[in-house]
Design an enzyme around this catalytic site. Structure first.
Site, PDB file in Angstrom:
ATOM      1  N   SER A 137       8.728 -65.619  64.732  1.00  0.00           N
ATOM      2  CA  SER A 137       9.955 -66.319  65.091  1.00  0.00           C
ATOM      3  C   SER A 137      10.158 -67.567  64.224  1.00  0.00           C
ATOM      4  O   SER A 137      10.332 -67.477  63.022  1.00  0.00           O
ATOM      5  CB  SER A 137       9.918 -66.658  66.588  1.00  0.00           C
ATOM      6  OG  SER A 137      11.154 -67.117  67.050  1.00  0.00           O
TER       7      SER A 137
ATOM      8  N   ASP B 203      11.095 -67.961  49.823  1.00  0.00           N
ATOM      9  CA  ASP B 203      12.336 -67.689  49.091  1.00  0.00           C
ATOM     10  C   ASP B 203      12.724 -68.814  48.137  1.00  0.00           C
ATOM     11  O   ASP B 203      13.370 -68.569  47.109  1.00  0.00           O
ATOM     12  CB  ASP B 203      13.481 -67.439  50.071  1.00  0.00           C
ATOM     13  CG  ASP B 203      13.405 -66.060  50.714  1.00  0.00           C
ATOM     14  OD1 ASP B 203      12.471 -65.307  50.399  1.00  0.00           O
ATOM     15  OD2 ASP B 203      14.281 -65.738  51.545  1.00  0.00           O
TER      16      ASP B 203
ATOM     17  N   LYS C 258       9.743 -61.084  63.952  1.00  0.00           N
ATOM     18  CA  LYS C 258      10.745 -61.373  64.987  1.00  0.00           C
ATOM     19  C   LYS C 258      11.882 -62.149  64.323  1.00  0.00           C
ATOM     20  O   LYS C 258      11.850 -63.370  64.230  1.00  0.00           O
ATOM     21  CB  LYS C 258      10.164 -62.168  66.151  1.00  0.00           C
ATOM     22  CG  LYS C 258      11.166 -62.457  67.258  1.00  0.00           C
ATOM     23  CD  LYS C 258      10.517 -63.229  68.403  1.00  0.00           C
ATOM     24  CE  LYS C 258      11.527 -63.504  69.520  1.00  0.00           C
ATOM     25  NZ  LYS C 258      12.542 -64.497  69.139  1.00  0.00           N
TER      26      LYS C 258
END
Length: 385
Positions: A292, A303, A317
């Site tokens: 999460s 990224d 999740k």
């Protein structure tokens, strides 16, 4: 609906319920028109339970049960109806202070598993440790139980008792542990210098409203102690509060998007970093129990190229729950959106693959992931010098 109930006046209560159903049909028209028989069946079942069940049943109990059943029919383990007591405990969790046992739990291989027992707490003193599986809470089967329900059952007023039934790998059979709840204020951030390395080790156990402030204090202290690189440990972090994760990300990635939130309607929100980036060599530890909000942070680091992820693929999740407070002091925690990483990767049920995969055996005497992370940081620090 229970607001209109009066004991001994079933006819009036049923009439009010029928009126509510009628209004729902008017509002939702076509969606429910084809299900009028099911609505009639619902009224029939309520009537039979009220008039024929062996024991008297409170109307509130029936309504709560109907609501829980409705939400459960979504087959979404993260969407949950929270009664007033459960909602109060969720708020305590978000604030980071509560009456409890001093353990961090998560779902691992479909089992309610202890991720950590905090030193000095009731669970720690009773010998509960990481990896223990909780199979019953006060006699209630914990297998298949959602995480919110499990946490709400273990928390409660200070001084009250709870019994956990524990299994442990290598133990011949389960055993019961009786614990007394205490006031728990668990720090979510821990930090220390790795001796002789110039590396600050920072562990984030979950994300609460307190986490950003705790992190800032920890970073300030470690800088004074000579921190020249950061080893951020998100292993076994089950997530938590979204805005907290976004604020934390600001210390490790440059100014720009941290996460995109996409709703069913097509509407999209962007949560961005404030640009407090430390600009220090960074390695982030992750594993199968990093979930999460922890994945939001790990995905943003990966990224943006702000650091190197080491460990195992994360839980996966990639959905967001919104908590709606209801009129009766209860709440509905409902999955309302999905999130995408800064490069717009949808990681739900996929997880985030680390840059450097290092499997960790549960019973290993050496933390292989930690050692590999230190090696990588030392190499980066040497090149920077």
């Amino acid at each position: 609906m229970y607001y209109y109930y009066r004991p001994g006046r079933w006819g009036r209560w049923l009439a009010v319920l029928g009126l509510v159903v009628f209004l729902v049909i008017v509002v939702f028209g076509g969606m429910l028109a084809s299900n009028y028989k099911h609505l009639g069946t619902l009224l029939e079942v309520i009537h039979l339970v009220r008039t024929r069940y062996l024991e008297p049943v409170n109307a509130t109990t029936l309504v709560d049960g109907a609501i829980r059943g409705l939400v459960k029919s979504l087959n979404d383990p993260y969407s949950v109806y929270l009664d007033p007591g459960e909602y109060a405990r969720l708020q305590e969790q978000i604030r980071g202070s509560f009456g409890g046992l001093g353990i961090l739990v998560g779902i691992k291989e479909d089992q309610l598993t202890v991720m950590r027992a905090y030193e000095g707490t009731p669970a720690y003193r009773k010998g509960i440790r990481q990896g223990d599986v909780i199979v019953r809470i006060d006699g209630r089967d914990a297998r298949g139980m959602d995480l919110d329900t499990a946490v709400s059952l273990m928390r409660g007023p200070v001084g009250t008792e709870v019994k956990l039934t524990i299994t442990r790998k290598g133990a011949p059979q389960p055993w019961d542990v009786n614990l007394v709840r205490e006031e728990i204020s668990v720090p979510t951030v821990e930090g220390r210098m790795i001796p002789g390395k110039g590396i600050g080790y920072i562990s984030l156990t979950q994300f609460t409203e307190k986490t950003p402030d705790e992190l800032e204090s920890t970073i300030t202290r470690l800088k004074k102690e000579g921190m020249r690189a950061v080893l951020l440990d998100l292993r076994n972090n089950p997530g938590g509060e979204l805005r907290s994760a976004v604020k934390v990300a600001g210390y490790f990635i440059p100014r720009g998007p941290v996460v995109y939130i996409q709703y069913r309607s097509g509407r999209e929100e962007t949560y961005s970093s404030e640009g407090k980036n430390l600009n220090l060599p960074l390695v982030v530890l992750i594993n199968r129990a990093s979930a999460s909000a922890a994945e939001i942070l790990a995905g943003a680091v990966k990224d943006t190229g702000s650091g190197i992820l080491v460990g195992e693929k994360t839980f996966g999740k990639g959905i967001v729950q919104t908590v709606y407070e209801l009129d009766n002091s209860a709440a509905l925690k409902l999955t309302t959106a999905r999130y995408l990483t800064p490069a717009r990767h949808d990681i739900n049920k996929k997880g985030i693959v680390p840059d450097v995969v290092v499997e960790q055996e549960p019973q290993a005497q050496v933390d292989l992931q930690l050692e590999r992370a230190i090696q990588i940081l030392e190499s980066r620090m040497a090149r920077a010098a």
